[in-house]
Design a protein around this motif. Structure first.
Motif, PDB file in Angstrom:
ATOM      1  N   LEU A 194      -9.494  -0.011 -11.339  1.00 16.15           N
ATOM      2  CA  LEU A 194      -9.743   1.364 -10.915  1.00 16.15           C
ATOM      3  C   LEU A 194      -8.430   2.119 -11.080  1.00 16.15           C
ATOM      4  N   SER A 195      -8.374   2.963 -12.126  1.00 17.98           N
ATOM      5  CA  SER A 195      -7.134   3.669 -12.461  1.00 17.98           C
ATOM      6  C   SER A 195      -7.177   5.073 -11.889  1.00 17.98           C
ATOM      7  N   MET A 196      -6.362   5.321 -10.873  1.00 16.88           N
ATOM      8  CA  MET A 196      -6.267   6.674 -10.314  1.00 16.88           C
ATOM      9  C   MET A 196      -4.923   6.821  -9.619  1.00 16.88           C
ATOM     10  N   GLY A 197      -4.404   8.043  -9.619  1.00 13.22           N
ATOM     11  CA  GLY A 197      -3.120   8.306  -8.998  1.00 13.22           C
ATOM     12  C   GLY A 197      -2.028   8.534 -10.019  1.00 13.22           C
ATOM     13  N   MET A 198      -1.255   9.621  -9.833  1.00 11.62           N
ATOM     14  CA  MET A 198      -0.133   9.981 -10.696  1.00 11.62           C
ATOM     15  C   MET A 198       1.091  10.171  -9.789  1.00 11.62           C
ATOM     16  N   SER A 199       2.158  10.763 -10.332  1.00  7.03           N
ATOM     17  CA  SER A 199       3.405  10.842  -9.555  1.00  7.03           C
ATOM     18  C   SER A 199       3.208  11.438  -8.160  1.00  7.03           C
ATOM     19  N   ASP A 200       2.403  12.495  -8.080  1.00  5.99           N
ATOM     20  CA  ASP A 200       2.284  13.212  -6.814  1.00  5.99           C
ATOM     21  C   ASP A 200       1.335  12.565  -5.816  1.00  5.99           C
ATOM     22  N   ASP A 201       0.441  11.721  -6.317  1.00  9.55           N
ATOM     23  CA  ASP A 201      -0.598  11.250  -5.404  1.00  9.55           C
ATOM     24  C   ASP A 201      -0.876   9.750  -5.477  1.00  9.55           C
ATOM     25  N   ALA A 210      -6.908   1.960  -5.645  1.00 11.13           N
ATOM     26  CA  ALA A 210      -6.498   1.935  -7.057  1.00 11.13           C
ATOM     27  C   ALA A 210      -5.905   0.574  -7.415  1.00 11.13           C
ATOM     28  N   THR A 211      -6.218   0.091  -8.623  1.00 16.07           N
ATOM     29  CA  THR A 211      -5.570  -1.131  -9.127  1.00 16.07           C
ATOM     30  C   THR A 211      -4.578  -0.796 -10.240  1.00 16.07           C
ATOM     31  N   ILE A 212      -4.690   0.421 -10.778  1.00 23.36           N
ATOM     32  CA  ILE A 212      -3.751   0.916 -11.791  1.00 23.36           C
ATOM     33  C   ILE A 212      -3.324   2.317 -11.366  1.00 23.36           C
ATOM     34  N   VAL A 213      -2.017   2.584 -11.368  1.00 24.00           N
ATOM     35  CA  VAL A 213      -1.538   3.954 -11.177  1.00 24.00           C
ATOM     36  C   VAL A 213      -0.774   4.362 -12.428  1.00 24.00           C
ATOM     37  N   ARG A 214      -0.912   5.643 -12.790  1.00 21.17           N
ATOM     38  CA  ARG A 214      -0.302   6.158 -14.022  1.00 21.17           C
ATOM     39  C   ARG A 214       0.788   7.157 -13.624  1.00 21.17           C
TER      40      ARG A 214
END
Ligand SMILES: *Cc1c(COP(=O)(O)O)cnc(C)c1O
Length: 226
Positions: A194-201, A210-214
């Motif tokens: 489950l890929s979700m989330g970037m620098s701010d969140d 999330a299992t992957i953050v970008r």
């Protein structure tokens, strides 16, 4: 600098969450710096940029795993199919068909995530929640996609200061992910990302499963563009 940023982030995320370093718009020297610090997963959103960087880094950073994270045009799949590790931005069955075709040509299997629309903004692409269920079933059970490894879902939240909205969007995506996984059943072992989330969140995304953050700018600094 980059090594310090990476360490700071890795110190705060669980060991089983994969950090994809989003290197778009940053030079290959920045990627080499992150690679020297141990980072192996890198995300790019433009095909030409990924192809050029992969070629330039083949010798110095041989085991980079490239993730395609941006909107992908069907006619460009052929350029990345020979080497890309995961395509996170699959937003239609016609794109999945083209990836299948090009992966077969390269005699490879390519991991894919189905990009799902969770934000309020219409500008962000992806399957609707209903469509993503249908698409996952089709890819998993039709037998027409032997070179795809259906690995999970990807989503982008609304660009907002409203943390509660972000939390809710990620919680909705996580719930959809579990529904799809349950529908696919125990045979869909590879459906686990489950890929979700970037620098701010990304801390919010991790709390929601999330299992992957970008993460881009928190590692490499600010870019001129998103
Ligand atoms: C650019 C981008 C990111 C990283 O964004 P940052 O805010 O720099 O962390 C993550 N995911 C996608 C799809 C992107 O295009």
């Amino acid at each position: 600098m980059i090594a310090d940023h990476l360490k700071t982030i890795l110190d705060t995320i669980p060991a089983d969450v994969r950090l994809v370093a989003v290197s778009k718009f940053h030079p290959t020297t920045a990627i080499e710096e992150a690679y020297a610090a141990g980072q192996r997963f890198f995300g790019e959103n433009r095909v030409q940029e990924m192809v050029e960087k992969a070629a330039q880094l083949r010798e110095t950073c041989p085991d980079i795993k490239w993730h395609q994270i941006g909107t992908l045009q069907r006619n460009k799949v052929k350029y990345i199919a020979p080497f890309v590790s995961m395509i996170e931005s699959v937003d239609s069955l016609s794109l999945a068909k083209e990836i299948e075709k090009q992966a077969a040509k390269s005699d490879r299997k390519i991991a894919i995530l189905l990009q799902t629309h969770i934000a309020k903004e219409d500008t962000k692409s992806g399957f609707s929640p209903d469509e993503v269920m249908q698409a996952a079933k089709e890819i998993q059970t039709s037998g027409n996609y032997p070179h795809l490894v259906l690995s999970g879902l990807m989503g982008m939240g609304t660009l907002t200061e409203d943390r509660e909205l972000t939390r809710r969007e990620f919680a909705n995506l996580a719930s959809l992910y579990h529904d799809v996984k349950a529908t696919l059943g125990p045979d869909a072992k590879s459906f686990c990302e489950l890929s979700m989330g970037m620098s701010d969140d990304y801390p919010i995304a991790i709390k929601q499963g999330a299992t992957i953050v970008r993460v881009g700018s928190a590692i490499f600094g600010t870019r001129a563009y998103r």
